[in-house]
Design an enzyme around this catalytic site. Sequence first.
Site, short mmCIF file in Angstrom:
data_model
loop_
_atom_site.label_atom_id
_atom_site.label_comp_id
_atom_site.label_asym_id
_atom_site.label_seq_id
_atom_site.Cartn_x
_atom_site.Cartn_y
_atom_site.Cartn_z
CB THR B 14 -38.91 -68.46 -22.49
OG1 THR B 14 -37.68 -68.21 -22.75
CG2 THR B 14 -38.94 -68.97 -21.13
CB VAL B 15 -43.81 -69.01 -24.08
CG1 VAL B 15 -45.35 -69.29 -24.22
CG2 VAL B 15 -43.58 -67.71 -23.41
CE LYS B 106 -47.22 -60.06 -24.19
NZ LYS B 106 -46.59 -60.46 -23.09
N GLY B 135 -49.97 -63.22 -18.23
CA GLY B 135 -49.37 -64.63 -18.26
C GLY B 135 -50.40 -65.48 -17.89
CB ILE B 137 -53.55 -63.82 -14.00
CG1 ILE B 137 -52.54 -63.91 -13.26
CG2 ILE B 137 -54.95 -63.71 -13.28
CD1 ILE B 137 -52.09 -62.32 -12.87
N GLY B 188 -32.56 -61.24 -16.13
CA GLY B 188 -33.55 -61.84 -16.93
C GLY B 188 -34.64 -61.44 -16.87
CG ASP B 202 -45.56 -55.90 -22.29
OD1 ASP B 202 -45.56 -56.56 -22.96
OD2 ASP B 202 -45.98 -55.90 -20.89
CE LYS B 206 -48.39 -57.85 -20.85
NZ LYS B 206 -47.38 -57.90 -19.76
#
Lengths: 437, 437
Positions: B14-15, B106, B135, B137, B188, B202, B206
């Site tokens: 996706t990225v 990350k 993401g 920001i 999703g 996760d 971060k």
Amino acid sequence: MSDPIRVGLLGLGTVGQGVVRVLQRNAEEIARRAGRPIVISRASARDPNKARDCDLSQVAIEADPMRVVTADDVDLVVELIGGETPAFVLIGEAIRRGKPVVTANKALVAERGNELFELARGAGTMIAYEAAVAGGIPIIKSIREGLAANRVLSVVGIINGTCNYILTQMSLRGIDFGTALTEAQQLGYAEADPTFDVEGVDAAHKLTILASIAFGIPLAFERVACEGIARIQSQDIELAKALGYRIKHLGVAKRGMDGVELRVQPTLIADDQLLAKVDGVLNAIVVHGDAVGRTGYYGRGAGGEATASAVIADLVDAVRSLDTPPQHRVPYLAFQPDAIAPMEVLPLEKIESAYYLRVCVADEPGVLRSITSILAELDISVEAIIQKEPRAAEDAVVAIITSVVQEARFNEACARIEALPSVRSGFSRLRVEHFDS
Amino acid sequence: MSDPIRVGLLGLGTVGQGVVRVLQRNAEEIARRAGRPIVISRASARDPNKARDCDLSQVAIEADPMRVVTADDVDLVVELIGGETPAFVLIGEAIRRGKPVVTANKALVAERGNELFELARGAGTMIAYEAAVAGGIPIIKSIREGLAANRVLSVVGIINGTCNYILTQMSLRGIDFGTALTEAQQLGYAEADPTFDVEGVDAAHKLTILASIAFGIPLAFERVACEGIARIQSQDIELAKALGYRIKHLGVAKRGMDGVELRVQPTLIADDQLLAKVDGVLNAIVVHGDAVGRTGYYGRGAGGEATASAVIADLVDAVRSLDTPPQHRVPYLAFQPDAIAPMEVLPLEKIESAYYLRVCVADEPGVLRSITSILAELDISVEAIIQKEPRAAEDAVVAIITSVVQEARFNEACARIEALPSVRSGFSRLRVEHFDS
């Protein structure tokens, strides 16, 4: 660690003293980041002997700022005098001597930045100005570097803390503009002469800069449509609330099909938007990029140490970039100088938005029908309406939120409504800013 | 304008597809900013022939990512594979070849960043990782550069969109955790195996990165106290609401007198705080610096193009810094490598905060007195309390907000309250995060 970089500070007002304090207090952390110490060797002040809230024992104080700029023990100049004269001449001299400049001077950057950046480019030196917009919020860096992937669609912000403070007080306490302004002056949130802030000039300076780095256009202060908050009445704030909105003084730079909108105006925002909840002297900016979507930034837009935070961030950047060839630096206005190109600035009449309309009418049958008929004839929908019951011997007040309409057409509607025999003098209109998605 | 810089892209998920699309769509604006075009020359994907939502006609696709890293027509590597293997080896090889690396990984940065940055330093090349946190920001840039003047006091954020989406749905619709998770998976917003997100791993990755650049400490993932949201019940959300709070999954890095707090936990925030109003998949981070005060940042924390926005911002930075001596670049972890120093990480027992406590009790006299007596004996004040009337044959539920107390003492209180004969099994405790000033 390398030798200290020696800063010459022009101006020892609130921000200047903040810079001195923060550089001293956080000297170790700042040097750990910058790779070398940053010290103030000289500073200028109109009255060198005035008592100040910082330790100046290691700083040579000059009455003449030019002596700071030209001193051999000054590697880099921080300009905090403000205004155009003598700031322009001082910065120009620093540039000619190849000394990088950090400034918080929004008026100078907005009105003469194109010249200054051209001078700096010729001399191969830097001008940094993070502190010129939104105080301590790193909004220049965020747009210029952090959002470099994006086609920026809009920048919308609360960028004048004085206006936001006054409107917040009016909203919270139901007081009128004059009372709120007087209080703001007593608290130091508004100047003795508040014109620059409450008439929107300060916000227009900042919007000029934001629009330039967002769209890659030259600085064009004279093209910003600028309106202040003096005509906002308590009843507008109350009616807006009843309709689900807050009134904020917004700077708006928006890319449209036929050009860009550049405007500073009191504006209604739906009360569930984050911008609607930014109160008091805080600033907040929402940037809409085609890839990232909307990102928001908030914080203190003024104050000695908040602004000093931005000045010193620029200092650290400048220290790192010393001796770096210009092509390796971030361009002054985000886009490479040769790639900056003007875009059509839309006249207000061509801009589309929803509107808030407040009308005072005689308390008699058929008035509402006359108003809504005019709107309907011009293909303007009524999205929301509120009518307050008139008190004895008073006129009735009607407030309407319209559909999105081009200003020219809305002007026509207003002219026809104002001409109705039953419409009284109390008539007010404001834009409504929608944030879809 | 110079020759294009040629990027090798590892991973076309996706990225990766977002990076391809945005680089193509905004090619002109990006080149106007960067000073030269940025093109993708090669990319790797497990299945090179799969249909993808971007134009790959000008891109050579490899099944083996190492062939992308080593290719002569790749100047710079973007790593979007994620995880530790084979990402570490691939990035290591790029560094050895002097090719700058941009990564969104990350887990890798948090767990092996210290090694990677040391490798990169030895080779004189760059690793950039803006996309690893929040993401689109630009939070890494904002803290690392924009707030460089500050002694950072705390970083508090909603940094996992999956958790925030689930908690928002539970709050808006009164559904339970399991239902909200299933829906998030269908939409999703959560992975088929949601462990990493809902267990807080996760977010802990971060937070590790944010703490390091905020405090100048080495990356210390293993020191982050980590708790997910699976045990949050609808009734906690309802009770918190009734007390004026929202429950958010927060990452908190805070500087105290005796060390730093590093924790990821579901936490109550007063509902008038801006963080409390950040809903759905949005991320938001509040940074408290000693000079600037609190600044806030929000936006999309995930998604193809939002993350691509951060990846490409890093690419533009990297393009500018090519051939720049390392001392002129921003240090990987905000502080110069030699100036990074560990700080004591406080064990949870030593951390002070207010608490939310929910107790199920038998509906009989004296129970509330027993609970409040225990709190009073331990010098813990009750700041707010709510007791819901029991329905027929049900136990009563009491929820309390306490004063600020060290966790060790609060543990003692909880143990004694749980041991009360009239206390039933439903017992829950959560931290409350106050934002004074």
